[in-house]
Design a protein around this motif. Sequence first.
Motif, short mmCIF file in Angstrom:
data_model
loop_
_atom_site.label_atom_id
_atom_site.label_comp_id
_atom_site.label_asym_id
_atom_site.label_seq_id
_atom_site.Cartn_x
_atom_site.Cartn_y
_atom_site.Cartn_z
N VAL A 1 0.87 -1.17 0.00
CA VAL A 1 0.00 0.00 0.00
C VAL A 1 0.91 1.22 0.00
O VAL A 1 1.60 1.49 0.98
CB VAL A 1 -0.92 0.02 1.24
CG1 VAL A 1 -1.85 1.22 1.18
CG2 VAL A 1 -1.71 -1.28 1.36
N LEU B 1 1.71 5.41 -1.57
CA LEU B 1 1.37 6.64 -2.29
C LEU B 1 2.66 7.26 -2.84
O LEU B 1 2.77 8.48 -2.96
CB LEU B 1 0.64 7.62 -1.36
CG LEU B 1 -0.78 7.21 -0.95
CD1 LEU B 1 -1.27 8.04 0.25
CD2 LEU B 1 -1.74 7.41 -2.13
N ASP C 1 4.27 9.31 6.47
CA ASP C 1 3.96 8.44 5.33
C ASP C 1 4.96 7.30 5.20
O ASP C 1 4.61 6.21 4.75
CB ASP C 1 3.93 9.25 4.04
CG ASP C 1 2.82 10.30 4.04
OD1 ASP C 1 1.87 10.15 4.85
OD2 ASP C 1 2.89 11.25 3.25
N THR D 1 3.16 3.61 5.22
CA THR D 1 3.12 2.67 4.08
C THR D 1 3.46 1.26 4.58
O THR D 1 2.82 0.28 4.17
CB THR D 1 4.05 3.11 2.92
OG1 THR D 1 3.91 2.19 1.83
CG2 THR D 1 5.52 3.17 3.31
N ALA E 1 -5.24 8.53 5.07
CA ALA E 1 -4.95 8.45 3.63
C ALA E 1 -4.58 7.02 3.21
O ALA E 1 -5.09 6.51 2.20
CB ALA E 1 -3.81 9.41 3.28
N TYR E 2 -3.71 6.37 3.98
CA TYR E 2 -3.28 5.02 3.59
C TYR E 2 -4.40 4.00 3.79
O TYR E 2 -4.50 3.03 3.02
CB TYR E 2 -1.98 4.63 4.33
CG TYR E 2 -0.79 5.31 3.69
CD1 TYR E 2 -0.47 6.63 4.00
CD2 TYR E 2 -0.01 4.67 2.73
CE1 TYR E 2 0.59 7.28 3.38
CE2 TYR E 2 1.05 5.30 2.10
CZ TYR E 2 1.35 6.61 2.44
OH TYR E 2 2.39 7.25 1.81
N ARG F 1 -6.49 4.34 0.75
CA ARG F 1 -5.78 3.71 -0.37
C ARG F 1 -5.94 2.18 -0.34
O ARG F 1 -6.01 1.53 -1.38
CB ARG F 1 -4.29 4.08 -0.25
CG ARG F 1 -3.41 3.58 -1.36
CD ARG F 1 -3.49 4.46 -2.58
NE ARG F 1 -2.35 4.23 -3.46
CZ ARG F 1 -2.33 4.58 -4.73
NH1 ARG F 1 -3.37 5.21 -5.27
NH2 ARG F 1 -1.28 4.34 -5.48
N HIS G 1 -10.30 12.23 4.16
CA HIS G 1 -10.00 10.85 3.75
C HIS G 1 -10.98 9.85 4.36
O HIS G 1 -10.83 8.64 4.16
CB HIS G 1 -8.57 10.47 4.13
CG HIS G 1 -7.53 11.18 3.30
ND1 HIS G 1 -7.48 11.10 1.93
CD2 HIS G 1 -6.51 12.00 3.65
CE1 HIS G 1 -6.48 11.83 1.48
NE2 HIS G 1 -5.88 12.40 2.50
#
Length: 372
Positions: free
Chosen positions: A24, A26, A64, A68, A96-97, A100, A125
């Motif tokens: 996962v 971005l 981030d 991830t 956000a993740y 995603r 999000h």
Amino acid sequence: MAHYQGLIHRYRDRLPVSENTPIVSLNEGNTPLIELQRLPRQVGFDGRILVKFEGLNPTGSFKDRGMTMAVTKALEEGSRAIICASTGNTSAAAAAYAARAGMTSFVLIPEGKIALGKLAQAMMHGAVVIQIQGNFDDGMRLVQEISADMPVALVNSVNPYRLQGQKTVAFEVLEALGQAPDYHVLPVGNAGNISAHWMGYCEATGQQTAACGYCNGHCPYHAESLQGVKRPIMLGYQAAGSAPFLRGGPVSSPETVATAIRIGNPMSWSLAWAAVKESAGWFEECTDAEILAAQALLARTEGIFCEPSSATSLAGLIKDVARGKIKAGSTVVATLTGHGLKDPDTAIAQSQRPHIVAAEKGPIAELIGKFL
Ligand code: F0G
């Protein structure tokens, strides 16, 4: 060459992932290392200062890098929901993740003490945003209790995968400079990031650290080309009203304008101490006024806008230069952990108001004339 696809792809041989791990990402990481041109002289430093601008990650902070990994592993392990406590940036990254990955995110934030941009991110999000009538430390305790009882994966930095992702910042600095800087300075809140930086430097230079035990054996990387390369001296800077490392133990009611590091009971206490001791570094504290002055100085002399907490690294550096603790001629890397746009209220409050003039050439020209 394939386009950059994020730090798990980039460093997969040094991270606890397999070929089947559903990544996962971005496209986080690969942030610029920017040499400051005017600020060093202005603060009386005869050496190089480079900033690792982590505010240019996808959600605007270094979180981030850890997220991830944490969300990738949560997905791999079958979790459908994640939870964290946060002063803002972790919640933005988690939200956000999770989006995603198609997962649900729950974020606990301290009521009224979170910068506006971060709150906007978590809400936008689609996180379930839970404002608690307490501070980050209360939230941290609660998410540990809840994740122990309910099917939600905890993605705060007590989750070892977070630090695994965050250690990659050290790899990037080493690659960019070809060697470690003399000093690496950064703000300290919950203390995961300074621990992760040190873990990264130690792994990449093939050296042991107390922090190594933390990576559950996923520490296979010992780059031959970097064996024996020196490691930086690690300097951790805290906000004076929120400085447990300077007080020698938890602080019960932490306060600072740098809300991201408004933390009284850091989770990575011993790892951060190990980083500082093993590197022959130290902790120092900065007042809110020093933090805001450093933020403004950076924005005005270099064109780089970081959030107040991030500016703590520069505020501390400026202080240690003035005290003669940082050697002239040395190279310093400062991690700028988050983007200034995260906290527009604090930026506007300390800046000059806009000039209000009629929509006519005359008064505008007159105003401009005063500045030329
Ligand atoms: N700088 C920023 C911008 C942060 O958001 C944080 C931590 C830190 C520095 C300190 O890093 O905790 O690893 O020592 N923010 C966390 C959060 C606590 O919830 O977003 P640390």
